[in-house]
Design a protein around this motif. Sequence first.
Motif, short mmCIF file in Angstrom:
data_model
loop_
_atom_site.label_atom_id
_atom_site.label_comp_id
_atom_site.label_asym_id
_atom_site.label_seq_id
_atom_site.Cartn_x
_atom_site.Cartn_y
_atom_site.Cartn_z
N PHE A 1 0.86 -1.18 0.00
CA PHE A 1 0.00 0.00 0.00
C PHE A 1 0.90 1.23 0.00
N GLN A 2 0.88 1.97 -1.10
CA GLN A 2 1.73 3.15 -1.23
C GLN A 2 1.01 4.17 -2.10
N PHE A 3 0.91 5.38 -1.62
CA PHE A 3 0.14 6.40 -2.33
C PHE A 3 0.65 6.58 -3.75
N HIS A 4 -0.25 6.47 -4.72
CA HIS A 4 0.07 6.71 -6.12
C HIS A 4 -0.22 8.18 -6.42
N LEU A 5 0.72 8.82 -7.07
CA LEU A 5 0.68 10.26 -7.20
C LEU A 5 -0.38 10.70 -8.21
N THR A 6 0.00 10.89 -9.43
CA THR A 6 -0.98 11.27 -10.44
C THR A 6 -1.37 10.10 -11.32
N SER A 7 -0.61 9.02 -11.27
CA SER A 7 -0.80 7.91 -12.20
C SER A 7 -2.18 7.28 -12.08
N ALA A 8 -2.66 7.07 -10.85
CA ALA A 8 -3.94 6.40 -10.66
C ALA A 8 -5.08 7.21 -11.28
N ALA A 9 -5.08 8.52 -11.07
CA ALA A 9 -6.16 9.35 -11.58
C ALA A 9 -6.16 9.41 -13.11
N TRP A 10 -4.96 9.43 -13.72
CA TRP A 10 -4.90 9.41 -15.18
C TRP A 10 -5.52 8.14 -15.73
N LEU A 11 -5.25 7.00 -15.09
CA LEU A 11 -5.85 5.75 -15.53
C LEU A 11 -7.36 5.76 -15.36
N ILE A 12 -7.83 6.27 -14.23
CA ILE A 12 -9.26 6.32 -13.99
C ILE A 12 -9.95 7.20 -15.04
N ALA A 13 -9.32 8.32 -15.36
CA ALA A 13 -9.89 9.21 -16.38
C ALA A 13 -10.03 8.48 -17.71
N GLU A 14 -9.03 7.70 -18.08
CA GLU A 14 -9.09 6.97 -19.35
C GLU A 14 -10.11 5.85 -19.28
N THR B 1 -6.30 -3.03 5.65
CA THR B 1 -5.82 -2.26 6.80
C THR B 1 -4.31 -2.42 6.84
N ASP B 2 -3.61 -1.31 6.65
CA ASP B 2 -2.17 -1.41 6.53
C ASP B 2 -1.55 -0.04 6.78
N HIS B 3 -0.25 -0.03 7.09
CA HIS B 3 0.49 1.22 7.18
C HIS B 3 0.96 1.61 5.78
N PRO B 4 0.81 2.88 5.40
CA PRO B 4 1.33 3.31 4.10
C PRO B 4 2.84 3.10 4.03
N HIS B 5 3.30 2.58 2.92
CA HIS B 5 4.73 2.35 2.74
C HIS B 5 5.44 3.67 2.45
N GLY B 6 6.69 3.78 2.89
CA GLY B 6 7.49 4.94 2.55
C GLY B 6 7.88 5.78 3.74
N GLU B 7 8.73 6.76 3.49
CA GLU B 7 9.22 7.63 4.54
C GLU B 7 8.13 8.61 4.98
N GLN B 8 8.33 9.18 6.16
CA GLN B 8 7.34 10.07 6.73
C GLN B 8 7.05 11.26 5.82
N ILE B 9 8.07 11.85 5.22
CA ILE B 9 7.84 13.04 4.41
C ILE B 9 7.09 12.71 3.13
N TYR B 10 7.01 11.42 2.79
CA TYR B 10 6.24 11.00 1.61
C TYR B 10 4.96 10.29 1.99
N GLY B 11 4.48 10.52 3.21
CA GLY B 11 3.22 9.92 3.61
C GLY B 11 3.34 8.51 4.13
N GLY B 12 4.54 8.13 4.58
CA GLY B 12 4.74 6.78 5.11
C GLY B 12 4.11 6.58 6.45
N GLY B 13 4.31 5.40 7.02
CA GLY B 13 3.57 4.97 8.19
C GLY B 13 3.92 5.62 9.50
#
Length: 416
Positions: free
Chosen positions: A153-166, A278-290
């Motif tokens: 589980f890791q926040f997707h930046l703009t990629s997810a929304a571009w796919l949803i739009a298409e 239910t999970d902790h977001p992956h990544g460092e704190q400054i990038y929204g990590g757990g």
Amino acid sequence: MTLDHAVVAPETVGVDPHRLDVLLRRIRLEVEHGPLPSAQVAVARGGRLVAFETWGDAEPSTRYVLQSVGRSIVAGAVWKLIGEGLLDVGEQVAAIIPEFAPNGKEEVTVEQVLTHTAGFPFAPLGYPKMLDREQRLAAFGRWRLDYVPGSRFQFHLTSAAWLIAEIVERRTGLAFADYLRDRIAVPLGLSSLELGVPVDRQAGTVAPMTATDRTSDEQEPDPWGPWYLADPRVLAAGEPSHALVATAADVALYFQALEHSGLWKPEAVAEGTRIRLTDHPHGEQIYGGGSSPPYQHGPVRHRGRPGRGQQPAVHRLTRPLRQRRSRLPTRLHGPGNRPVLHLPEQRLPACGLRPLPARHGTAHQHREPGGGPHGLVLSGGLTAPAPPADEGDACEKAESVTERPAVGVRGAAGAM
């Protein structure tokens, strides 16, 4: 169903008028005695507005760039397709968008894209490539997986929304901006809601961005923060996860419409809000990590303080809304009901192909003591190298549309 924009007495829908008054006075202070040039806030419950206020250098008709708040509107489009039988979250994205399949992405599902577990959180698509549909499709094919889909589980930046739009365009025949206008905004009477505002209509209608934390006139705002959207051409390009604009009233009423307008089938809303993981977001704190400070994720609160650990994220089929606690009242009605406060503080796009240090700054309503602003964060550490330069879309400063902390923005559009 056209929503009623008239403001009613808070008591009529079960909102405590005294607490509401405290909230509004507190926000007004941020303009009159704080750093914000303007602020706009709306409160709604039971399908009705109980407050809509604008302070500072703005009018009630002024629209604000919604940034990641717009992700919830993107999610609403998906919920509508689900309710109409036009989309199943178990479908493979490549079956809908064959151009997406290369580089091992054939098995990625729509549900994984919606829940930020699809495996390509930093997949780049910048300006001006985003303007052309063929270039967007080519970028989809070049994207590479950072990890096995569904495994993190890791926040997707703009990629997810571009796919949803298409996906929306493939299933409805309407470009995403047209779908939002014709099937959501117009039927509901949300006239301020718009994606891809033309450059010649931005001045005077959309609040511009202003750095609020400069220490001197010579200090330049961080161009890797919210400033990519300060370029009217980029805002007009209509990147789905950040470039929507609206008034606070229309945002508040949009959330009410999900349950009270009849435009969405109740079973689709229930499916969209059902807990997936239910999970902790992956990544460092400054990038929204757990290990981030306290925040809310969708309708589920995260409780925790620096150094004390944190409850895991409860993830649903919607764009995550992250908020930290503040001194403002967050419960404006009786126990057992959801809080109606929604004052997001945001982290905004920048180059996602290498880690960048956090910077202190003011974004929207508050400062985080001893740190930068914490809000909607869709990022995390890369586990795969950047694509070779000859594949295009290498992350460049001028084209980046991924996320990092904001320096400051003009005003705040709060929706409740």
